[in-house]
Design a protein around this motif. Structure first.
Motif, PDB file in Angstrom:
ATOM      1  N   SER A  57       0.817  -1.219   0.000  1.00  0.00           N
ATOM      2  CA  SER A  57       0.000   0.000   0.000  1.00  0.00           C
ATOM      3  C   SER A  57       0.847   1.263   0.000  1.00  0.00           C
ATOM      4  CB  SER A  57      -0.953  -0.003   1.191  1.00  0.00           C
ATOM      5  OG  SER A  57      -0.228  -0.039   2.406  1.00  0.00           O
ATOM      6  N   THR A  58       2.083   1.168   0.420  1.00  0.00           N
ATOM      7  CA  THR A  58       2.978   2.323   0.384  1.00  0.00           C
ATOM      8  C   THR A  58       3.147   2.825  -1.049  1.00  0.00           C
ATOM      9  OG1 THR A  58       4.154   1.359   2.257  1.00  0.00           O
ATOM     10  CG2 THR A  58       5.237   3.167   1.126  1.00  0.00           C
ATOM     11  N   VAL A  79       0.917   5.730 -15.431  1.00  0.00           N
ATOM     12  CA  VAL A  79       1.693   4.549 -15.047  1.00  0.00           C
ATOM     13  C   VAL A  79       1.619   3.547 -16.189  1.00  0.00           C
ATOM     14  CG1 VAL A  79       1.417   4.801 -12.558  1.00  0.00           C
ATOM     15  CG2 VAL A  79      -0.217   3.436 -13.825  1.00  0.00           C
ATOM     16  N   ARG A  80       2.664   2.743 -16.274  1.00  0.00           N
ATOM     17  CA  ARG A  80       2.656   1.686 -17.279  1.00  0.00           C
ATOM     18  C   ARG A  80       3.473   0.505 -16.772  1.00  0.00           C
ATOM     19  NH1 ARG A  80       6.630   3.637 -22.217  1.00  0.00           N
ATOM     20  NH2 ARG A  80       8.567   3.372 -21.045  1.00  0.00           N
ATOM     21  N   ALA A  86       0.451  -6.260  -9.376  1.00  0.00           N
ATOM     22  CA  ALA A  86       0.466  -4.824  -9.097  1.00  0.00           C
ATOM     23  C   ALA A  86      -0.746  -4.144  -9.715  1.00  0.00           C
ATOM     24  CB  ALA A  86       1.756  -4.200  -9.628  1.00  0.00           C
ATOM     25  N   ASP A  87      -1.107  -4.562 -10.917  1.00  0.00           N
ATOM     26  CA  ASP A  87      -2.275  -3.992 -11.583  1.00  0.00           C
ATOM     27  C   ASP A  87      -3.532  -4.226 -10.761  1.00  0.00           C
ATOM     28  OD1 ASP A  87      -3.431  -2.716 -14.025  1.00  0.00           O
ATOM     29  OD2 ASP A  87      -4.501  -4.638 -14.098  1.00  0.00           O
ATOM     30  N   LYS A  88      -3.623  -5.395 -10.148  1.00  0.00           N
ATOM     31  CA  LYS A  88      -4.794  -5.699  -9.312  1.00  0.00           C
ATOM     32  C   LYS A  88      -4.847  -4.763  -8.103  1.00  0.00           C
ATOM     33  CE  LYS A  88      -7.198  -9.427  -7.002  1.00  0.00           C
ATOM     34  NZ  LYS A  88      -7.245 -10.862  -6.719  1.00  0.00           N
ATOM     35  N   VAL A  89      -3.697  -4.553  -7.451  1.00  0.00           N
ATOM     36  CA  VAL A  89      -3.638  -3.636  -6.301  1.00  0.00           C
ATOM     37  C   VAL A  89      -4.039  -2.229  -6.741  1.00  0.00           C
ATOM     38  CG1 VAL A  89      -2.065  -2.504  -4.661  1.00  0.00           C
ATOM     39  CG2 VAL A  89      -1.902  -4.964  -5.044  1.00  0.00           C
ATOM     40  N   LEU A  90      -3.510  -1.785  -7.875  1.00  0.00           N
ATOM     41  CA  LEU A  90      -3.812  -0.439  -8.358  1.00  0.00           C
ATOM     42  C   LEU A  90      -5.278  -0.311  -8.759  1.00  0.00           C
ATOM     43  CD1 LEU A  90      -0.551   0.166 -10.413  1.00  0.00           C
ATOM     44  CD2 LEU A  90      -1.130   1.105  -8.172  1.00  0.00           C
ATOM     45  N   ILE A  95      -6.831   3.863  -8.077  1.00  0.00           N
ATOM     46  CA  ILE A  95      -5.809   4.836  -8.483  1.00  0.00           C
ATOM     47  C   ILE A  95      -5.912   5.216  -9.960  1.00  0.00           C
ATOM     48  CG2 ILE A  95      -3.914   3.283  -9.090  1.00  0.00           C
ATOM     49  CD1 ILE A  95      -2.968   5.898  -6.828  1.00  0.00           C
ATOM     50  N   TYR A  96      -6.404   4.292 -10.765  1.00  0.00           N
ATOM     51  CA  TYR A  96      -6.486   4.579 -12.204  1.00  0.00           C
ATOM     52  C   TYR A  96      -7.489   5.681 -12.531  1.00  0.00           C
ATOM     53  CZ  TYR A  96      -3.597   0.444 -13.083  1.00  0.00           C
ATOM     54  OH  TYR A  96      -2.580  -0.479 -13.123  1.00  0.00           O
TER      55      TYR A  96
END
Length: 102
Positions: A57-58, A79-80, A86-90, A95-96
């Protein structure tokens, strides 16, 4: 955490590799902010996560902090390269909606 920076006339690329967590985030913040300030006025900033092996989460805080900083410069952030994990967390974090992926 390793950070590599490259730029073109209109884009600043920040490449992160390694782990982005509570231990590495302070240095990543410092270095990213230093580059952003040095290239104030660039058309856009892209943070590349392709080589990030782990993030917690940081990392969300890191991205939101850079988003807020760039907003003061009226510079969009993208972001890319996020891994599936990581995509799942984002995605779950939402965030997207602030920082689009390209």
């Amino acid at each position: 955490m390793n950070i590599t920076v490259k730029g073109t006339a209109d884009t600043l690329y920040i490449y992160l590799s390694g782990e982005l967590d509570e231990y590495s985030a302070p240095e990543a913040r410092r270095r990213a902010d230093e580059e952003i300030d040095r290239r104030a006025g660039v058309g856009r900033v892209v943070i590349d996560l392709a080589e990030v092996r782990f993030m917690d989460s940081t990392a969300i805080g890191f991205l939101i902090g850079r988003y807020k900083k760039l907003k003061r410069y009226s510079t969009p952030l993208f972001v890319r390269g996020a891994s599936a994990a990581a995509d799942k967390v984002l995605s779950v974090s939402g965030i997207y909606t602030l920082i689009p992926k390209i």
